[in-house]
Design a protein around this motif. Structure first.
Motif, PDB file in Angstrom:
ATOM      1  N   UNK A 248       0.924  -0.885   0.212  1.00  0.00           N
ATOM      2  CA  UNK A 248       0.172   0.119   0.150  1.00  0.00           C
ATOM      3  C   UNK A 248       1.199   1.151   0.052  1.00  0.00           C
ATOM      4  N   UNK A 249       2.053   1.589   0.930  1.00  0.00           N
ATOM      5  CA  UNK A 249       2.789   2.516   0.927  1.00  0.00           C
ATOM      6  C   UNK A 249       3.264   2.374  -0.594  1.00  0.00           C
ATOM      7  N   UNK A 250       4.155   1.271  -1.544  1.00  0.00           N
ATOM      8  CA  UNK A 250       4.754   1.349  -2.558  1.00  0.00           C
ATOM      9  C   UNK A 250       3.393   2.262  -3.490  1.00  0.00           C
ATOM     10  N   UNK A 251       1.910   1.917  -3.735  1.00  0.00           N
ATOM     11  CA  UNK A 251       1.400   2.072  -4.164  1.00  0.00           C
ATOM     12  C   UNK A 251       0.399   3.844  -4.504  1.00  0.00           C
ATOM     13  N   UNK A 252       0.968   4.248  -2.760  1.00  0.00           N
ATOM     14  CA  UNK A 252       0.296   5.336  -2.778  1.00  0.00           C
ATOM     15  C   UNK A 252       1.021   5.758  -3.158  1.00  0.00           C
ATOM     16  N   UNK A 253       2.487   5.696  -2.689  1.00  0.00           N
ATOM     17  CA  UNK A 253       4.250   6.482  -3.360  1.00  0.00           C
ATOM     18  C   UNK A 253       3.883   7.043  -4.623  1.00  0.00           C
TER      19      UNK A 253
ATOM     20  N   UNK B 179       4.283  14.617  -2.505  1.00  0.00           N
ATOM     21  CA  UNK B 179       3.094  15.070  -1.155  1.00  0.00           C
ATOM     22  C   UNK B 179       4.255  13.653  -0.645  1.00  0.00           C
ATOM     23  N   UNK B 180       3.776  13.102  -0.494  1.00  0.00           N
ATOM     24  CA  UNK B 180       4.056  11.739   0.452  1.00  0.00           C
ATOM     25  C   UNK B 180       5.559  10.965  -0.666  1.00  0.00           C
ATOM     26  N   UNK B 181       6.708  10.182  -0.278  1.00  0.00           N
ATOM     27  CA  UNK B 181       7.773  10.207  -0.988  1.00  0.00           C
ATOM     28  C   UNK B 181       8.246   8.914   0.174  1.00  0.00           C
ATOM     29  N   UNK B 182       8.538   7.986  -0.345  1.00  0.00           N
ATOM     30  CA  UNK B 182       8.846   6.194   0.096  1.00  0.00           C
ATOM     31  C   UNK B 182      10.222   6.085  -1.078  1.00  0.00           C
ATOM     32  N   UNK B 183      11.419   5.807  -0.034  1.00  0.00           N
ATOM     33  CA  UNK B 183      12.675   5.651  -1.053  1.00  0.00           C
ATOM     34  C   UNK B 183      12.702   4.379  -1.667  1.00  0.00           C
ATOM     35  N   UNK B 184      12.106   3.200  -1.459  1.00  0.00           N
ATOM     36  CA  UNK B 184      13.036   2.246  -1.885  1.00  0.00           C
ATOM     37  C   UNK B 184      12.166   1.343  -1.499  1.00  0.00           C
ATOM     38  N   UNK B 185      11.873   0.280  -1.530  1.00  0.00           N
ATOM     39  CA  UNK B 185      10.676  -0.592  -1.378  1.00  0.00           C
ATOM     40  C   UNK B 185      10.981  -1.490  -0.157  1.00  0.00           C
TER      41      UNK B 185
ATOM     42  N   UNK C 123      -3.457   9.916   3.615  1.00  0.00           N
ATOM     43  CA  UNK C 123      -2.668   8.668   3.249  1.00  0.00           C
ATOM     44  C   UNK C 123      -3.650   7.293   4.394  1.00  0.00           C
ATOM     45  N   UNK C 124      -3.519   7.682   5.967  1.00  0.00           N
ATOM     46  CA  UNK C 124      -3.789   6.948   7.139  1.00  0.00           C
ATOM     47  C   UNK C 124      -5.727   6.797   6.431  1.00  0.00           C
ATOM     48  N   UNK C 125      -6.054   7.464   5.460  1.00  0.00           N
ATOM     49  CA  UNK C 125      -7.898   7.198   5.413  1.00  0.00           C
ATOM     50  C   UNK C 125      -7.549   6.216   4.088  1.00  0.00           C
ATOM     51  N   UNK C 126      -5.978   5.931   3.142  1.00  0.00           N
ATOM     52  CA  UNK C 126      -6.216   5.105   1.795  1.00  0.00           C
ATOM     53  C   UNK C 126      -5.537   3.814   3.106  1.00  0.00           C
ATOM     54  N   UNK C 127      -4.938   3.385   3.726  1.00  0.00           N
ATOM     55  CA  UNK C 127      -4.215   2.687   4.041  1.00  0.00           C
ATOM     56  C   UNK C 127      -5.569   2.275   5.551  1.00  0.00           C
ATOM     57  N   UNK C 128      -5.823   2.593   5.830  1.00  0.00           N
ATOM     58  CA  UNK C 128      -7.203   1.517   6.668  1.00  0.00           C
ATOM     59  C   UNK C 128      -8.129   1.662   5.701  1.00  0.00           C
ATOM     60  N   UNK C 129      -8.554   2.570   4.412  1.00  0.00           N
ATOM     61  CA  UNK C 129     -10.172   1.274   3.546  1.00  0.00           C
ATOM     62  C   UNK C 129      -9.384   0.331   3.445  1.00  0.00           C
ATOM     63  N   UNK C 130      -7.718   0.303   2.598  1.00  0.00           N
ATOM     64  CA  UNK C 130      -7.601  -0.609   1.923  1.00  0.00           C
ATOM     65  C   UNK C 130      -7.292  -2.007   2.929  1.00  0.00           C
TER      66      UNK C 130
END
Length: 120
Positions: free
Chosen positions: A13-18, A26-32, A100-107
């Motif tokens: 979910x974090x990878x998809x939203x990033x 707005x939301x950044x994740x450096x790597x898997x 992102x909290x809402x998206x993660x919670x719903x997923x």
């Protein structure tokens, strides 16, 4: 859903939203691996810190009919960003962490209900 399954799901979910918010930054994740580390840290924080925060915020959570729990989830994501390192996992604003909290919670709710229905 088991502990490691939930961490794997949150990583995806974090990878998809990033990836979805990659153009705006707005939301950044450096790597898997950073997404995996953030999922693991979030799980630890949810187990240790979130019950204490929930207990302290119980009156406002009741007053807002449970909607304040979304803010608590966003605070947990901000703490995760702090512990993982804001160069590797960060949000542009607190509003973005709420989204992102809402998206993660719903997923997680959808996936958890799918796992429960498959076991019956």
């Amino acid at each position: 859903m088991g502990f490691w399954t939930r961490i794997l799901v949150n990583t995806i979910i974090f990878i998809a939203v990033a990836g979805f918010f990659s153009q705006s930054g707005a939301f950044y994740v450096a790597s898997i691996w950073m997404a995996f580390a953030a999922s693991f840290v979030l799980a630890i924080l949810n187990a240790l810190v979130k019950p204490i925060l929930f207990l302290f915020s119980l009156p406002i959570t009741i007053l807002t009919l449970g909607l304040f729990s979304v803010v608590l989830n966003a605070v947990m994501l901000q703490l995760t960003s702090y512990f993982v390192g804001s160069n590797n996992f960060h949000f542009s604003s607190f509003g973005m962490s709420i989204l992102v909290a809402v998206i993660v919670s719903v997923c997680n709710a959808i996936i958890s209900s799918h796992f429960v229905s498959r076991r019956r």
